[in-house]
Each structure stands twice: as C-alpha cells, then as structure tokens.
Design a protein around this motif. Structure first.
Motif, mmCIF file in Angstrom:
data_model
loop_
_atom_site.group_PDB
_atom_site.id
_atom_site.type_symbol
_atom_site.label_atom_id
_atom_site.label_comp_id
_atom_site.label_asym_id
_atom_site.label_seq_id
_atom_site.Cartn_x
_atom_site.Cartn_y
_atom_site.Cartn_z
ATOM 1 N N GLN A 128 -34.157 26.900 -1.049
ATOM 2 C CA GLN A 128 -32.470 27.377 -1.155
ATOM 3 C C GLN A 128 -32.233 27.796 -2.446
ATOM 4 O O GLN A 128 -32.211 27.020 -3.666
ATOM 5 N N VAL A 129 -31.896 29.088 -2.784
ATOM 6 C CA VAL A 129 -31.642 29.288 -4.125
ATOM 7 C C VAL A 129 -30.123 29.173 -4.600
ATOM 8 O O VAL A 129 -29.300 29.330 -3.841
ATOM 9 N N GLN A 130 -30.037 28.392 -5.884
ATOM 10 C CA GLN A 130 -28.901 28.110 -6.380
ATOM 11 C C GLN A 130 -28.621 28.789 -7.993
ATOM 12 O O GLN A 130 -29.550 28.624 -8.535
ATOM 13 N N LEU A 131 -27.370 29.447 -7.988
ATOM 14 C CA LEU A 131 -27.008 29.670 -9.370
ATOM 15 C C LEU A 131 -25.782 28.953 -9.709
ATOM 16 O O LEU A 131 -24.847 29.182 -8.833
ATOM 17 N N VAL A 132 -25.716 28.363 -10.809
ATOM 18 C CA VAL A 132 -24.608 27.590 -10.983
ATOM 19 C C VAL A 132 -24.114 27.874 -12.484
ATOM 20 O O VAL A 132 -25.064 27.902 -13.581
ATOM 21 N N CYS A 150 -26.040 29.968 -17.109
ATOM 22 C CA CYS A 150 -26.167 29.987 -15.525
ATOM 23 C C CYS A 150 -27.894 29.395 -15.237
ATOM 24 O O CYS A 150 -28.609 29.590 -16.058
ATOM 25 N N ALA A 151 -27.717 28.266 -14.480
ATOM 26 C CA ALA A 151 -28.904 27.492 -14.204
ATOM 27 C C ALA A 151 -29.274 27.899 -12.598
ATOM 28 O O ALA A 151 -28.604 27.910 -11.929
ATOM 29 N N ALA A 152 -30.604 28.312 -12.821
ATOM 30 C CA ALA A 152 -31.143 28.540 -11.513
ATOM 31 C C ALA A 152 -32.093 27.577 -10.974
ATOM 32 O O ALA A 152 -32.735 26.916 -11.620
ATOM 33 N N SER A 153 -32.150 27.695 -9.585
ATOM 34 C CA SER A 153 -32.969 26.922 -8.980
ATOM 35 C C SER A 153 -33.372 27.251 -7.726
ATOM 36 O O SER A 153 -32.743 28.304 -7.060
ATOM 37 N N TYR A 195 -16.505 35.694 -14.172
ATOM 38 C CA TYR A 195 -17.721 36.007 -14.460
ATOM 39 C C TYR A 195 -18.899 35.501 -13.680
ATOM 40 O O TYR A 195 -18.774 33.905 -13.277
ATOM 41 N N TYR A 196 -19.972 36.273 -13.104
ATOM 42 C CA TYR A 196 -20.822 35.766 -11.955
ATOM 43 C C TYR A 196 -22.242 35.798 -12.500
ATOM 44 O O TYR A 196 -22.391 37.129 -13.124
ATOM 45 N N CYS A 197 -23.180 35.149 -12.183
ATOM 46 C CA CYS A 197 -24.421 35.376 -12.724
ATOM 47 C C CYS A 197 -25.086 35.756 -11.429
ATOM 48 O O CYS A 197 -24.815 35.536 -10.523
ATOM 49 N N ASN A 198 -26.098 36.673 -11.707
ATOM 50 C CA ASN A 198 -26.699 37.482 -10.660
ATOM 51 C C ASN A 198 -28.273 37.250 -10.983
ATOM 52 O O ASN A 198 -28.583 37.288 -11.886
ATOM 53 N N LEU A 199 -28.930 37.279 -9.793
ATOM 54 C CA LEU A 199 -30.530 36.989 -9.721
ATOM 55 C C LEU A 199 -30.740 38.155 -8.915
ATOM 56 O O LEU A 199 -30.243 38.193 -7.654
ATOM 57 N N HIS A 200 -31.863 39.215 -9.040
ATOM 58 C CA HIS A 200 -32.024 40.411 -8.585
ATOM 59 C C HIS A 200 -33.613 40.123 -8.374
ATOM 60 O O HIS A 200 -34.430 40.355 -9.432
ATOM 61 N N THR A 201 -34.017 39.870 -7.149
ATOM 62 C CA THR A 201 -35.624 39.829 -6.913
ATOM 63 C C THR A 201 -36.292 41.164 -6.836
ATOM 64 O O THR A 201 -35.775 42.235 -6.468
ATOM 65 N N ILE A 202 -37.490 41.110 -7.627
ATOM 66 C CA ILE A 202 -38.392 42.187 -7.659
ATOM 67 C C ILE A 202 -38.846 42.458 -6.520
ATOM 68 O O ILE A 202 -39.182 43.879 -6.288
ATOM 69 N N TYR A 203 -39.173 41.660 -5.543
ATOM 70 C CA TYR A 203 -39.599 41.740 -4.272
ATOM 71 C C TYR A 203 -38.206 41.819 -3.434
ATOM 72 O O TYR A 203 -37.605 41.011 -3.157
ATOM 73 N N PHE A 204 -38.282 42.798 -2.378
ATOM 74 C CA PHE A 204 -37.276 43.146 -1.512
ATOM 75 C C PHE A 204 -35.823 43.564 -2.109
ATOM 76 O O PHE A 204 -34.992 43.560 -1.353
ATOM 77 N N SER A 205 -35.837 43.495 -3.372
ATOM 78 C CA SER A 205 -34.439 43.591 -3.839
ATOM 79 C C SER A 205 -33.241 42.922 -3.417
ATOM 80 O O SER A 205 -32.285 43.556 -3.163
ATOM 81 N N LYS A 206 -33.420 41.700 -3.366
ATOM 82 C CA LYS A 206 -32.331 40.813 -2.862
ATOM 83 C C LYS A 206 -31.436 40.334 -3.831
ATOM 84 O O LYS A 206 -32.181 39.862 -4.935
ATOM 85 N N ASP A 207 -30.270 40.021 -3.605
ATOM 86 C CA ASP A 207 -29.344 39.667 -4.668
ATOM 87 C C ASP A 207 -28.796 38.196 -4.471
ATOM 88 O O ASP A 207 -28.364 38.031 -3.323
ATOM 89 N N TYR A 208 -28.862 37.157 -5.426
ATOM 90 C CA TYR A 208 -28.062 36.000 -5.301
ATOM 91 C C TYR A 208 -27.080 35.917 -6.292
ATOM 92 O O TYR A 208 -27.150 36.594 -7.612
ATOM 93 N N TRP A 209 -26.088 35.369 -6.083
ATOM 94 C CA TRP A 209 -24.866 35.213 -6.909
ATOM 95 C C TRP A 209 -24.513 33.862 -7.093
ATOM 96 O O TRP A 209 -24.559 32.870 -6.266
ATOM 97 N N GLY A 210 -23.955 33.387 -8.334
ATOM 98 C CA GLY A 210 -23.217 32.198 -8.519
ATOM 99 C C GLY A 210 -21.881 32.160 -7.867
ATOM 100 O O GLY A 210 -21.242 33.185 -7.433
ATOM 101 N N GLN A 211 -21.223 30.926 -8.280
ATOM 102 C CA GLN A 211 -19.920 30.716 -7.605
ATOM 103 C C GLN A 211 -18.801 31.666 -8.486
ATOM 104 O O GLN A 211 -17.644 31.719 -8.386
#
Length: 117
Positions: free
Chosen positions: A1-5, A22-25, A93-109
C-alpha cells in the motif's frame, strides 16, 4: 500500500521560509517522479514543482527562484524548500508520486501553509 506523508507546514510571516517534507512508503521510490502541488481556497489544485528520477526539475513560474524541490532516494523522501514566502503562497500543499509505469498518481493528505502579510 502506497503512503505519502507530508510534514513541515505552518504559519509564517511574509518573507519567511518553510521546508516541507514527504515520506514515501510501499512503492519503489527512485524510479518515479515526485512533485508538490497546492490548492488554495476556492481554487483548483496547481503544480508547484516536480523532480524526476534523474533529478531534473520543473517549477511553476510563480515559485521559480524562491522554491527548491529535492529528493533523497535512499530515504524515500522529497522536500520543498520555500523561501521569500508571499501571502499568495497560502494553500494546502500536497505531495505527489507519479509512476513511470501506468502513469498512476498517488497523493498525500496535505499540509497547510499559511503566510501572513
């Protein structure tokens, strides 16, 4: 499970500085693009800065020369150093991770930044 804090937001006077973190896991961090976005009340979410896996960066014109994005792949962290803050920088302000595969976006709170005049 992707988490951005996110952390590091707060209240600061105009001209001051803040550093967001921003810490990713839960995901391979080093290959993906990281970014910071912000959303002010009544406005759409907007891009602030991005940093690619190789370290190349992009910035919104409104923050160029004042904000610096950086990353630590070993620690799975991304940072946003914000200097010469202005009242118009006030937003969540939101942290974002954009994956290079499938172009999926994850967001922090989100973390609130308030700049007083």
């Amino acid at each position: 499970q992707v988490q951005l804090v996110e952390s590091g937001g707060g209240l600061v006077q105009a001209g001051g500085s803040l550093r967001l973190s921003c810490a990713a896991s839960g995901i391979v961090f080093s290959i993906n693009t990281m970014g910071w976005y912000r959303q002010a009340p009544g406005k759409q979410r907007e891009l602030v800065a991005t940093i690619a896996s190789g370290g190349s960066t992009t910035y919104a014109n409104s923050v160029k020369g004042r904000f610096t994005i950086s990353r630590d792949n070993a620690e799975k962290m991304v940072y946003l150093q914000m200097n010469s803050l202005k009242p118009e920088d006030t937003a969540v302000y939101y942290c974002n991770l954009h994956t290079i595969y499938f172009s999926k976006d994850y967001w922090g709170q989100g973390t609130q930044v308030t700049v007083s005049s």
